[in-house]
Design a protein around this motif. Structure first.
Motif, PDB file in Angstrom:
ATOM      1  N   ASN A  39     -27.186  38.998  59.501  1.00  0.00           N
ATOM      2  CA  ASN A  39     -27.755  38.867  58.163  1.00  0.00           C
ATOM      3  C   ASN A  39     -26.728  39.355  57.161  1.00  0.00           C
ATOM      4  OD1 ASN A  39     -30.393  37.938  58.898  1.00  0.00           O
ATOM      5  ND2 ASN A  39     -30.782  40.004  59.658  1.00  0.00           N
ATOM      6  N   ILE A  40     -26.405  38.527  56.178  1.00  0.00           N
ATOM      7  CA  ILE A  40     -25.396  38.846  55.168  1.00  0.00           C
ATOM      8  C   ILE A  40     -26.092  39.137  53.841  1.00  0.00           C
ATOM      9  CG2 ILE A  40     -23.399  37.990  53.891  1.00  0.00           C
ATOM     10  CD1 ILE A  40     -22.874  36.095  56.227  1.00  0.00           C
ATOM     11  N   THR A  41     -25.638  40.197  53.168  1.00  0.00           N
ATOM     12  CA  THR A  41     -26.156  40.532  51.846  1.00  0.00           C
ATOM     13  C   THR A  41     -24.985  40.652  50.877  1.00  0.00           C
ATOM     14  OG1 THR A  41     -27.933  41.809  52.857  1.00  0.00           O
ATOM     15  CG2 THR A  41     -27.499  42.210  50.516  1.00  0.00           C
ATOM     16  N   CYS A  42     -25.077  39.944  49.764  1.00  0.00           N
ATOM     17  CA  CYS A  42     -24.090  40.040  48.688  1.00  0.00           C
ATOM     18  C   CYS A  42     -24.815  40.625  47.482  1.00  0.00           C
ATOM     19  CB  CYS A  42     -23.509  38.677  48.342  1.00  0.00           C
ATOM     20  SG  CYS A  42     -22.633  37.902  49.699  1.00  0.00           S
ATOM     21  N   PRO A  43     -24.556  41.895  47.139  1.00  0.00           N
ATOM     22  CA  PRO A  43     -25.317  42.538  46.067  1.00  0.00           C
ATOM     23  C   PRO A  43     -25.092  41.927  44.685  1.00  0.00           C
ATOM     24  CG  PRO A  43     -23.594  43.993  46.866  1.00  0.00           C
ATOM     25  CD  PRO A  43     -23.601  42.791  47.754  1.00  0.00           C
ATOM     26  N   HIS A  44     -23.932  41.319  44.460  1.00  0.00           N
ATOM     27  CA  HIS A  44     -23.623  40.727  43.158  1.00  0.00           C
ATOM     28  C   HIS A  44     -23.155  39.295  43.351  1.00  0.00           C
ATOM     29  CE1 HIS A  44     -23.855  44.766  41.545  1.00  0.00           C
ATOM     30  NE2 HIS A  44     -23.013  45.155  42.475  1.00  0.00           N
ATOM     31  N   SER A  45     -23.821  38.362  42.681  1.00  0.00           N
ATOM     32  CA  SER A  45     -23.415  36.968  42.823  1.00  0.00           C
ATOM     33  C   SER A  45     -22.325  36.594  41.827  1.00  0.00           C
ATOM     34  CB  SER A  45     -24.620  36.035  42.652  1.00  0.00           C
ATOM     35  OG  SER A  45     -25.182  36.214  41.372  1.00  0.00           O
ATOM     36  N   LEU A  46     -22.135  37.421  40.775  1.00  0.00           N
ATOM     37  CA  LEU A  46     -21.110  37.143  39.777  1.00  0.00           C
ATOM     38  C   LEU A  46     -20.302  38.410  39.546  1.00  0.00           C
ATOM     39  CD1 LEU A  46     -19.957  35.095  37.753  1.00  0.00           C
ATOM     40  CD2 LEU A  46     -21.614  35.952  36.091  1.00  0.00           C
ATOM     41  N   ILE A  47     -19.003  38.307  39.741  1.00  0.00           N
ATOM     42  CA  ILE A  47     -18.097  39.435  39.546  1.00  0.00           C
ATOM     43  C   ILE A  47     -17.148  39.060  38.416  1.00  0.00           C
ATOM     44  CG2 ILE A  47     -16.305  40.882  40.613  1.00  0.00           C
ATOM     45  CD1 ILE A  47     -18.985  41.149  42.024  1.00  0.00           C
ATOM     46  N   HIS A  48     -17.020  39.943  37.446  1.00  0.00           N
ATOM     47  CA  HIS A  48     -16.065  39.734  36.359  1.00  0.00           C
ATOM     48  C   HIS A  48     -14.836  40.585  36.639  1.00  0.00           C
ATOM     49  CE1 HIS A  48     -18.736  37.446  33.766  1.00  0.00           C
ATOM     50  NE2 HIS A  48     -19.705  38.273  34.134  1.00  0.00           N
TER      51      HIS A  48
ATOM     52  N   LEU B 137     -15.210  42.229  45.985  1.00  0.00           N
ATOM     53  CA  LEU B 137     -16.201  41.241  46.397  1.00  0.00           C
ATOM     54  C   LEU B 137     -16.989  41.904  47.523  1.00  0.00           C
ATOM     55  CD1 LEU B 137     -13.926  38.067  46.408  1.00  0.00           C
ATOM     56  CD2 LEU B 137     -15.231  39.047  44.533  1.00  0.00           C
ATOM     57  N   ALA B 138     -18.096  42.521  47.142  1.00  0.00           N
ATOM     58  CA  ALA B 138     -18.856  43.350  48.071  1.00  0.00           C
ATOM     59  C   ALA B 138     -19.826  42.509  48.887  1.00  0.00           C
ATOM     60  CB  ALA B 138     -19.621  44.426  47.310  1.00  0.00           C
ATOM     61  N   VAL B 139     -19.882  42.815  50.156  1.00  0.00           N
ATOM     62  CA  VAL B 139     -20.800  42.152  51.072  1.00  0.00           C
ATOM     63  C   VAL B 139     -21.137  43.157  52.172  1.00  0.00           C
ATOM     64  CG1 VAL B 139     -18.976  41.156  52.507  1.00  0.00           C
ATOM     65  CG2 VAL B 139     -21.175  40.051  52.427  1.00  0.00           C
ATOM     66  N   THR B 140     -22.317  43.058  52.706  1.00  0.00           N
ATOM     67  CA  THR B 140     -22.669  43.843  53.884  1.00  0.00           C
ATOM     68  C   THR B 140     -23.340  42.904  54.870  1.00  0.00           C
ATOM     69  OG1 THR B 140     -24.812  44.480  52.959  1.00  0.00           O
ATOM     70  CG2 THR B 140     -22.993  46.011  52.628  1.00  0.00           C
ATOM     71  N   TYR B 141     -23.299  43.278  56.114  1.00  0.00           N
ATOM     72  CA  TYR B 141     -23.962  42.461  57.127  1.00  0.00           C
ATOM     73  C   TYR B 141     -24.618  43.376  58.143  1.00  0.00           C
ATOM     74  CZ  TYR B 141     -20.350  43.598  60.473  1.00  0.00           C
ATOM     75  OH  TYR B 141     -19.526  44.293  61.309  1.00  0.00           O
ATOM     76  N   THR B 142     -25.625  42.872  58.782  1.00  0.00           N
ATOM     77  CA  THR B 142     -26.237  43.556  59.909  1.00  0.00           C
ATOM     78  C   THR B 142     -26.246  42.582  61.069  1.00  0.00           C
ATOM     79  OG1 THR B 142     -28.452  42.869  59.227  1.00  0.00           O
ATOM     80  CG2 THR B 142     -27.708  45.040  58.490  1.00  0.00           C
ATOM     81  N   SER B 143     -26.159  43.120  62.245  1.00  0.00           N
ATOM     82  CA  SER B 143     -26.111  42.284  63.434  1.00  0.00           C
ATOM     83  C   SER B 143     -26.731  43.021  64.608  1.00  0.00           C
ATOM     84  CB  SER B 143     -24.659  41.927  63.755  1.00  0.00           C
ATOM     85  OG  SER B 143     -24.581  41.284  65.004  1.00  0.00           O
ATOM     86  N   THR B 144     -27.280  42.251  65.502  1.00  0.00           N
ATOM     87  CA  THR B 144     -27.808  42.836  66.734  1.00  0.00           C
ATOM     88  C   THR B 144     -26.722  42.934  67.799  1.00  0.00           C
ATOM     89  OG1 THR B 144     -28.530  40.642  67.433  1.00  0.00           O
ATOM     90  CG2 THR B 144     -30.160  42.028  66.314  1.00  0.00           C
ATOM     91  N   SER B 145     -25.554  42.373  67.507  1.00  0.00           N
ATOM     92  CA  SER B 145     -24.439  42.379  68.457  1.00  0.00           C
ATOM     93  C   SER B 145     -23.596  43.636  68.291  1.00  0.00           C
ATOM     94  CB  SER B 145     -23.550  41.143  68.228  1.00  0.00           C
ATOM     95  OG  SER B 145     -22.400  41.221  69.042  1.00  0.00           O
ATOM     96  N   ALA B 146     -23.061  44.123  69.387  1.00  0.00           N
ATOM     97  CA  ALA B 146     -22.154  45.272  69.342  1.00  0.00           C
ATOM     98  C   ALA B 146     -20.718  44.817  69.077  1.00  0.00           C
ATOM     99  CB  ALA B 146     -22.217  46.035  70.663  1.00  0.00           C
ATOM    100  N   ASP B 147     -20.468  43.506  69.142  1.00  0.00           N
ATOM    101  CA  ASP B 147     -19.126  42.978  68.917  1.00  0.00           C
ATOM    102  C   ASP B 147     -18.746  43.054  67.446  1.00  0.00           C
ATOM    103  OD1 ASP B 147     -19.016  42.313  71.595  1.00  0.00           O
ATOM    104  OD2 ASP B 147     -19.647  40.235  71.254  1.00  0.00           O
TER     105      ASP B 147
END
Length: 109
Positions: A10-19, A28-38
């Motif tokens: 699951n990818i989350t981008c907190p800001h869709s527009l960066i100046h 360009l901030a993004v976070t992700y969550t995953s069930t994989s350990a890889d």
């Protein structure tokens, strides 16, 4: 009956527009969550008629060769975020991040 475990990202981008400001840095901030350990393969692209790959990494380790215009200007973080330093006018545009783990690929914009 067969049970199959599906790995998901699951990818989350907190800001869709960066100046950004010419010569300064933009995150360009993004976070992700995953069930994989890889660790995922993270790929950032600048969307053009023909997309331009900015960086590809495994975690924060860059893989492959960086284009000359991005050398010494980018930093990738373990969470997939991209810091672009010393902004140029040519950096303006839409960026896309792709995070891949095992055989699953998910794209965020």
């Amino acid at each position: 009956l067969q049970t199959v475990q599906v790995e998901a990202v699951n990818i989350t981008c907190p800001h869709s527009l960066i100046h950004g400001t010419f010569g300064k840095a933009a995150l360009l901030a993004v976070t992700y969550t995953s069930t994989s350990a890889d660790k995922p393969v993270v790929k950032w692209q600048l969307k053009r008629e023909k997309p331009v790959t900015v960086v590809q990494s495994i975690g924060s380790k860059v893989i492959g060769n960086l284009r000359q215009e991005y050398k010494d200007r980018i930093q990738i973080f373990d969470n997939g975020s991209l810091l672009l330093n010393n902004l140029h006018l040519e950096d303006e545009g839409s960026y896309e991040v792709e995070i891949s783990i095992t055989d699953d690929t998910f794209t965020g914009e």
